[in-house]
Scaffold this motif. Structure first.
Motif, PDB file in Angstrom:
ATOM      1  N   ALA A 186       5.164  45.849 -27.627  1.00  0.00           N
ATOM      2  CA  ALA A 186       4.296  44.848 -26.995  1.00  0.00           C
ATOM      3  C   ALA A 186       2.826  45.250 -27.046  1.00  0.00           C
ATOM      4  N   SER A 221       7.285  40.548 -31.052  1.00  0.00           N
ATOM      5  CA  SER A 221       7.194  40.967 -29.647  1.00  0.00           C
ATOM      6  C   SER A 221       5.776  41.335 -29.221  1.00  0.00           C
ATOM      7  N   ARG A 248       2.145  41.702 -27.936  1.00  0.00           N
ATOM      8  CA  ARG A 248       1.298  40.965 -27.000  1.00  0.00           C
ATOM      9  C   ARG A 248      -0.171  41.356 -27.109  1.00  0.00           C
ATOM     10  N   LYS A 251       3.930  35.119 -28.024  1.00  0.00           N
ATOM     11  CA  LYS A 251       3.703  36.247 -27.114  1.00  0.00           C
ATOM     12  C   LYS A 251       2.333  36.901 -27.271  1.00  0.00           C
ATOM     13  N   ASP A 286      -1.217  37.690 -26.810  1.00  0.00           N
ATOM     14  CA  ASP A 286      -2.226  37.323 -25.817  1.00  0.00           C
ATOM     15  C   ASP A 286      -3.625  37.821 -26.160  1.00  0.00           C
TER      16      ASP A 286
END
Length: 295
Positions: free
Chosen positions: A212, A231, A233, A262, A264
């Protein structure tokens, strides 16, 4: 005549008070942390374990100020073969409930660890190399933080047996390439190294389906790493030498419906690339990368 015994008693009490060791409440630990996820986890984990320090002192915990002892590699190796590795490491470091803290102890290699070690923090030392044997007998490891060492070589299979490893930080070292990484990683930090794009294999992150947080800022990358997992982020690539990107860097050129749900944050500031030249490279993203969009 009565004043003399009283004066003698006061002097004895004063000497006892001055020589008494500090109470556990007087011992403080000050560790620098960063704003990355593993930096926050380190701070919380150490603070939580430190609350148990007073009760653990009665159960054999030994805390020695950094620098008081230097590791004797031959002696430590001999003790490791005999199965007694707790003593040399915990003389030099702080051992708490499956965690080993070796901060600023000037060690030059990974020390022998207690068998059930789950968390190793060996930041700001002089470790130069990670070998296959360093972590081969510690499958219980979940977090390793080697920030601020002098690591310029990691053997390719050094982390192969760490099937539970969740967070790995190799920030502020001298790495030029990334070895094979454990597939269960959620956070990998290699900020402030000397890594070039040729030092990252094409599928280095592809199988890391839980990853992540990926930090590769302040390196020498010429391009964005390939095959980034779904996955992901947070991706930090600021202050590298990235000069261009393609429609497949983050998205899929042949799939206009594809969305990275996912992702961000992508940081690309401090790179020579002009992001405004590649509008089709961001169609699948919820937020645009930070960086230069105009000359």
């Amino acid at each position: 005549m009565q004043a003399l015994p009283i004066l003698s008693t006061l002097i004895l009490l004063l000497n006892f008070t001055l020589s008494a060791p500090p109470s556990p409440e007087q011992i403080t630990y000050d560790y620098d942390t960063d704003d990355t996820i593993e930096g926050q986890l380190f701070k919380k984990h150490f603070e939580d374990n430190s609350k148990e320090a007073q009760t653990n002192q009665e159960n054999g915990l030994i805390v020695v100020p950094p620098g008081r002892f230097k590791r004797d590699d031959e002696k430590a190796a001999a003790e490791a073969k005999d199965g007694d590795v707790d003593l040399p490491t915990c003389l030099l470091c702080v051992c708490l409930s499956g965690s080993v803290y070796c901060e600023e102890t000037e060690i030059e290699s990974v020390p022998p660890l207690p068998k059930e070690t789950a968390y190793l923090y060996a930041r700001f030392n002089k470790i130069k190399k990670i070998t296959e044997k360093d972590f081969a007998d510690f499958p219980t490891l979940r977090r390793i933080d080697l920030t601020g060492n002098e690591i310029d070589e990691i053997e390719e299979k050094a982390f192969d047996k760490l099937l539970l490893l969740d967070q790995l930080s190799l920030a502020e070292n001298k790495l030029r390439k990334i070895p094979a990484l454990p597939t269960k990683l959620t956070s990998f930090n290699a900020n402030y190294n000397l890594i070039k794009s040729k030092g990252i294999k094409a599928n280095a992150f592809k199988k890391l389906t839980n990853l992540a947080y990926l930090y590769l800022a302040n390196n020498e990358l010429e391009s964005v790493p390939q095959n980034l997992p779904e996955s992901l982020r947070i991706l930090h690539l600021q202050h590298n030498n990235i000069t261009s990107i393609t429609d497949d860097t983050f998205c899929r050129a042949n799939d206009t419906r594809y969305v990275r749900t996912k992702m961000d944050e992508i940081r690309m500031d401090g790179n020579p690339v002009i992001l405004g030249k590649y509008p089709n490279s961001f169609t699948c993203l919820k937020v645009l990368p930070s960086g230069s969009y105009f000359k």
